[in-house]
Enzyme design. Structure first.
Site, PDB file in Angstrom:
ATOM      1  N   TRP B 328       0.841  -1.208   0.000  1.00  0.00           N
ATOM      2  CA  TRP B 328       0.000   0.000   0.000  1.00  0.00           C
ATOM      3  C   TRP B 328       0.878   1.262   0.000  1.00  0.00           C
ATOM      4  O   TRP B 328       0.556   2.248  -0.642  1.00  0.00           O
ATOM      5  CB  TRP B 328      -0.905   0.002   1.242  1.00  0.00           C
ATOM      6  CG  TRP B 328      -1.765   1.223   1.335  1.00  0.00           C
ATOM      7  CD1 TRP B 328      -2.963   1.436   0.710  1.00  0.00           C
ATOM      8  CD2 TRP B 328      -1.505   2.410   2.098  1.00  0.00           C
ATOM      9  NE1 TRP B 328      -3.458   2.678   1.034  1.00  0.00           N
ATOM     10  CE2 TRP B 328      -2.581   3.296   1.889  1.00  0.00           C
ATOM     11  CE3 TRP B 328      -0.473   2.816   2.930  1.00  0.00           C
ATOM     12  CZ2 TRP B 328      -2.655   4.560   2.481  1.00  0.00           C
ATOM     13  CZ3 TRP B 328      -0.544   4.071   3.522  1.00  0.00           C
ATOM     14  CH2 TRP B 328      -1.617   4.923   3.296  1.00  0.00           C
ATOM     15  N   HIS B 329       2.014   1.185   0.701  1.00  0.00           N
ATOM     16  CA  HIS B 329       2.868   2.367   0.787  1.00  0.00           C
ATOM     17  C   HIS B 329       3.585   2.679  -0.512  1.00  0.00           C
ATOM     18  O   HIS B 329       3.925   3.838  -0.781  1.00  0.00           O
ATOM     19  CB  HIS B 329       3.900   2.206   1.913  1.00  0.00           C
ATOM     20  CG  HIS B 329       3.326   2.489   3.266  1.00  0.00           C
ATOM     21  ND1 HIS B 329       2.792   1.511   4.062  1.00  0.00           N
ATOM     22  CD2 HIS B 329       3.201   3.642   3.955  1.00  0.00           C
ATOM     23  CE1 HIS B 329       2.365   2.049   5.186  1.00  0.00           C
ATOM     24  NE2 HIS B 329       2.594   3.340   5.150  1.00  0.00           N
ATOM     25  N   GLY B 330       3.862   1.676  -1.320  1.00  0.00           N
ATOM     26  CA  GLY B 330       4.566   1.979  -2.566  1.00  0.00           C
ATOM     27  C   GLY B 330       4.806   0.757  -3.416  1.00  0.00           C
ATOM     28  O   GLY B 330       4.813  -0.378  -2.917  1.00  0.00           O
ATOM     29  N   TYR B 486       4.237  11.535   3.100  1.00  0.00           N
ATOM     30  CA  TYR B 486       3.127  10.607   2.853  1.00  0.00           C
ATOM     31  C   TYR B 486       2.294  10.976   1.630  1.00  0.00           C
ATOM     32  O   TYR B 486       1.394  10.230   1.267  1.00  0.00           O
ATOM     33  CB  TYR B 486       2.254  10.459   4.115  1.00  0.00           C
ATOM     34  CG  TYR B 486       2.553   9.161   4.818  1.00  0.00           C
ATOM     35  CD1 TYR B 486       3.775   8.968   5.434  1.00  0.00           C
ATOM     36  CD2 TYR B 486       1.656   8.095   4.804  1.00  0.00           C
ATOM     37  CE1 TYR B 486       4.090   7.761   6.037  1.00  0.00           C
ATOM     38  CE2 TYR B 486       1.966   6.887   5.406  1.00  0.00           C
ATOM     39  CZ  TYR B 486       3.176   6.729   6.025  1.00  0.00           C
ATOM     40  OH  TYR B 486       3.488   5.531   6.611  1.00  0.00           O
ATOM     41  N   PHE B 489       2.456   8.270  -1.045  1.00  0.00           N
ATOM     42  CA  PHE B 489       1.947   6.899  -0.853  1.00  0.00           C
ATOM     43  C   PHE B 489       0.504   6.725  -1.264  1.00  0.00           C
ATOM     44  O   PHE B 489      -0.093   7.411  -1.909  1.00  0.00           O
ATOM     45  CB  PHE B 489       2.114   6.477   0.602  1.00  0.00           C
ATOM     46  CG  PHE B 489       3.535   6.549   1.058  1.00  0.00           C
ATOM     47  CD1 PHE B 489       4.552   6.085   0.230  1.00  0.00           C
ATOM     48  CD2 PHE B 489       3.890   7.127   2.259  1.00  0.00           C
ATOM     49  CE1 PHE B 489       5.878   6.164   0.625  1.00  0.00           C
ATOM     50  CE2 PHE B 489       5.204   7.202   2.676  1.00  0.00           C
ATOM     51  CZ  PHE B 489       6.191   6.730   1.852  1.00  0.00           C
TER      52      PHE B 489
END
Lengths: 347, 489
Positions: B328-330, B486, B489
């Site tokens: 999900w973050h990258g 953030y 992301f």
């Protein structure tokens, strides 16, 4: 205390502080933003000052010297004497790389500045970064000028305010720039060199650095793209392009990984012929030609232009400056390789 | 538009605030909501107007599916299987959108690597906030399916998704905690107490971002992206700088979001609760990005079976949940690895708890903070090579350099290969850098966090001066080019 009173007090304190900073910045003008000057001294916003000056005065010039602060110590007359009927402006900007040069060239062309010759200094710092500096004049980047002024009005520049109010005799890096030709002088370094050159070279710390070869050519793809665009723009706008590679001091040269450095020169030669002053030669290995390991003295700038324009009246060391083309590059690199091996053996 | 920009602070926010409450004071409450949605979309499109269409279509789609699921309009007579299919289509559509924009190039690179093909990359620009608004709307669909949504009004829904304080980087809010607030009468009246609280917490957030996080960013960027090699101290300072940068950056953003929402009488949920005080990894995830943890727990971990299954299945669930959290973050193997590291750490923590051995609190904290710091290296590194460079230097004794001033104390050290001189030059650091790292530790360990300060806020001269100092210092240091981490992301 009521919430309303808290808010009133908060607002009042904020307004007072904002006003004080705004007035100080406007009156003292530490970054030389709000008024026009002929001499700039201390911490100045070179990008803003020069673009702002040229907005009003671009008609005076028809050719530009461009590069980082290393070309900044070369007076335009050093080039003008070889390029008749051309008036050069030294458009050096601190930390500039090719991306910076391209962004500004595009702006000059968009604003219809007359440009006959572009005299570009390419430093090896382009091996690490070629993206333009985001501090460029807001109009160069199509950003709002008002926001720029607000930012400069309401930011705190402790050092710059102090330096402008009390220009320090002790600040060895204090510079002075004449806006009408763009070049700069190291005021205090010049005085020290004048009083005792030998002692100056002896005490300058940067000459004593012991660098490791760690800088790689990480920007190859982008470097090629920028060179391609730069050449295309010059051809399209009939601009004579003269390119040369900076004579970095030996200490700085020691930080580049050799094969990557050769590849950098190879990529450069693919797009245009250039004069190479980098490497280990009579000039770069002699600290007497430098202010410190990054900036060379004005006399080196004279030697560079003399070599480029074939001036035989000035003595130029034989090993200083070679014309490199896409035809002679491989042979040139071979001789450079052996030259560096010899230098390293002698070290 | 960034919260830490002059455009936002001096123009956007005052205009939206005054116009919104003016409209409400004239009893034009619906117009006020339309205005707030319009302003939020303007705020969103400031970066790239092209993606405005995307967020609007996404909202219309999810609202239609969600309200159909909730009201059971289309489902009457079709039974539970049709409802479930409807939910699955809704969730897959959202995930497909996310995959297309965020992960397509990552997938292409890996497919090319595996089958030796040369499929061209799409090079799509990542629509801002897509991960946040997609997750928020997936939660809405699931809640609707479960019958936990009660109100169906597109204007309120649009406000729930686009409300500018939380639109770009959360906190990830639940439909059920926001919708009642938007409908409440008190929300439409200026509340001076909330304005004081809002300004107070916004000032803290701005200070955390502009003064603290951006100062640490210099060393982290030099260490990770610029330096080609690092010595022992440079590597530790680079990694710790990023650990502090990320916390102050993201929690600073959250504080600002909470403060801005309070100006409009909206309370956003807690997102950070002194995470670096955690004494184990489970504790850390109860304190760090709480709303993401909540989402992963409610919509991934529990549906997988949660903790009510066999031990091995629990370990599998934990790993799956955290690998998904990493993705999900990258779009990158470093993020997946980071997620796997945390999943693995939670499994180890669970096994440790089953053994029943207790560690001293200080030792537990030391192990936890070191693990977190090391894991962030993979989160931060652009490539594996950068992560390996920092890690190698952190645990290698081959390149140790100390300040020259210590030479007389440790004259014998050069015999063991220790150098003296420019000990932090690769990260542009000096003695101040070391002080900053110590300051970073003291701020996260010894002081109450911003939400605790907000809860204990007393309206007096002291709090007013404290808040205005933080705001002014930050205001004068605003750097337009510094975006929040953030946002990526």
């Amino acid at each position: 205390m009521s919430a309303k009173k808290w808010l009133r007090q908060w607002g009042l304190m904020f307004f007072i502080c904002l006003s004080i900073v705004g007035i100080v910045n406007y009156v003292i003008d530490p970054q030389y933003i709000f008024k026009n000057y002929t001499i700039y001294r201390g911490q100045l916003d070179v990008r803003f000052s020069k673009v702002n000056y040229l907005k009003e005065n671009n008609g005076i010039y028809n050719s530009y010297m461009m590069g980082s602060s290393r070309i900044g110590t070369t007076h335009p007359s050093s080039v003008e004497k070889y390029e008749r009927n051309k008036k050069f402006y030294n458009f050096w900007i601190g930390g500039a790389n090719l991306g910076d040069i391209l962004v500004h060239l595009k702006y000059f062309i968009k604003e219809k500045y007359s440009i006959k010759t572009l005299y570009i200094q390419v430093g090896l710092q382009n091996m690490k970064s070629v993206s333009y500096d985001v501090r460029a004049h807001p109009e160069v980047l199509d950003n709002s000028l008002y926001i720029f002024y607000i930012k400069n009005l309401f930011s705190v520049f402790y050092d710059a305010v102090f330096l402008k109010l009390f220009p320090s005799e002790n600040d060895i890096n204090l510079i002075e720039m004449e806006i009408n030709n763009g070049y700069f002088k190291f005021i205090n370094r010049d005085l020290l060199i004048e009083s005792n050159k030998g002692n100056y070279v002896h005490i300058e710390d940067s000459f004593k650095l012991n660098n490791k070869r760690s800088v790689h050519f990480t920007t190859k793809k982008d470097f090629g793209i920028i060179l391609f665009e730069l050449n295309k723009l010059c051809r399209k706008n009939n601009i004579k392009l003269i390119t040369f590679v900076t004579p970095h001091n030996k200490v700085m040269m020691d930080s580049y990984v050799l094969e990557d450095y050769f590849e950098f020169l190879r990529v450069l030669s693919k797009y245009n012929s250039f004069y190479d002053f980098s490497g280990y030669n009579s000039v770069t290995t002699n600290n007497y030609n430098y202010y410190e390991s990054s900036h060379y003295l004005p006399k080196v700038g004279e030697l560079i232009s003399a070599r480029i324009f074939g001036d035989e009246t000035i003595f130029i060391p034989k090993d200083f400056g070679f014309l490199v083309t896409n035809k002679n590059i491989e042979g040139y690199l071979d001789s450079k390789r052996s030259n560096i091996s010899e230098y390293e053996l002698k070290k | 538009m960034l919260f830490n920009s002059y455009q936002f602070i001096l123009l956007f926010l005052p205009i939206v605030f005054f116009v919104y409450f003016y409209l409400n004071s004239k009893r034009l409450t619906e117009v006020g909501k339309y205005f707030l949605v319009f302003s939020s979309l303007f705020f969103y499109s400031w970066w790239n107007v092209g993606y405005l269409f995307l967020i609007i279509i996404s909202m219309i789609f999810n609202y239609s599916v969600g309200s159909a699921l909730g009201r059971r309009v289309l489902i009457l007579g079709f039974g539970e299987r049709v409802r479930k299919s409807f939910l699955i289509v809704g969730v897959i559509s959202n995930i497909s959108l996310l995959v297309y924009f965020k992960y397509s190039d990552f997938l292409i690179v890996n497919i090319n690597f595996l089958i030796g093909n040369n499929i061209e990359l799409l090079n799509l620009a990542l629509p801002l906030a897509i991960s946040f608004f997609t997750f928020q709307q997936i939660a809405y669909l699931v809640d609707s399916y479960r019958g936990e949504t009660t109100e169906y009004n597109f204007l309120n829904y649009a406000l729930f998704v686009t409300f500018f304080p939380q639109l770009i980087a959360g906190p990830i809010v639940h439909h059920k905690e926001m919708m009642p607030q938007f409908s409440r009468k008190q929300t439409k009246i200026i509340n001076y107490r909330n304005i004081v609280s809002g300004i107070f917490i916004f000032s803290i957030g701005l200070f955390k971002k502009v003064v603290i996080a951006d100062s640490f960013a210099v060393y982290a960027t030099s260490g990770f992206d610029i330096a080609t090699s690092l010595n022992l101290f440079e590597a530790w300072i680079s990694s710790l700088s990023y650990t502090f940068q990320l916390y102050f950056d993201f929690s600073g953003y959250t504080d600002m979001a909470v403060g801005l929402a309070l100006l409009f009488n909206i309370r956003l949920p807690l997102n950070f609760n002194s995470p670096y005080k955690a004494t184990n990894i489970q504790d850390f995830w109860r304190r760090w990005h709480v709303t993401l943890s909540r989402f992963l727990r409610d919509y991934v971990y529990i549906p997988l079976g949660g903790s009510r299954v066999s031990s091995y299945r629990i370990y599998f669930n934990l790993m799956t949940t955290f690998i998904l959290g990493g993705i999900w973050h990258g779009a990158g193997w470093t993020f997946i690895f980071w997620g796997a590291l945390h999943g693995g750490a939670l499994v180890v923590h669970r096994l440790w708890c089953e053994l029943g051995i207790r560690l001293w609190a200080w030792l537990a904290w030391l192990i936890t903070i070191n693990f977190i710091n090391i894991a962030w290296i993979f989160f931060r590194a652009r490539e594996w090579g950068d992560a390996v460079k920092v890690l190698n230097a952190m645990f290698s004794l081959d390149d140790i350099c100390l300040p020259s001033s210590l030479f007389f104390l440790f004259k014998f050290m050069p015999e063991y290969g220790v150098k003296f001189g420019d000990w932090l030059s690769a990260i542009d650091g000096d003695k101040i850098t070391v002080l900053m790292i110590l300051l970073g530790f003291s701020l996260v360990l010894l002081f109450s966090n911003s939400m605790q300060q907000l809860n204990n806020l007393k309206i007096n001269y002291k709090s007013s001066i404290y808040s205005v100092i933080m705001f002014i210092v930050s205001f004068f240091m605003i750097n337009d080019n510094s975006i929040f981490l953030y946002f990526n992301f």
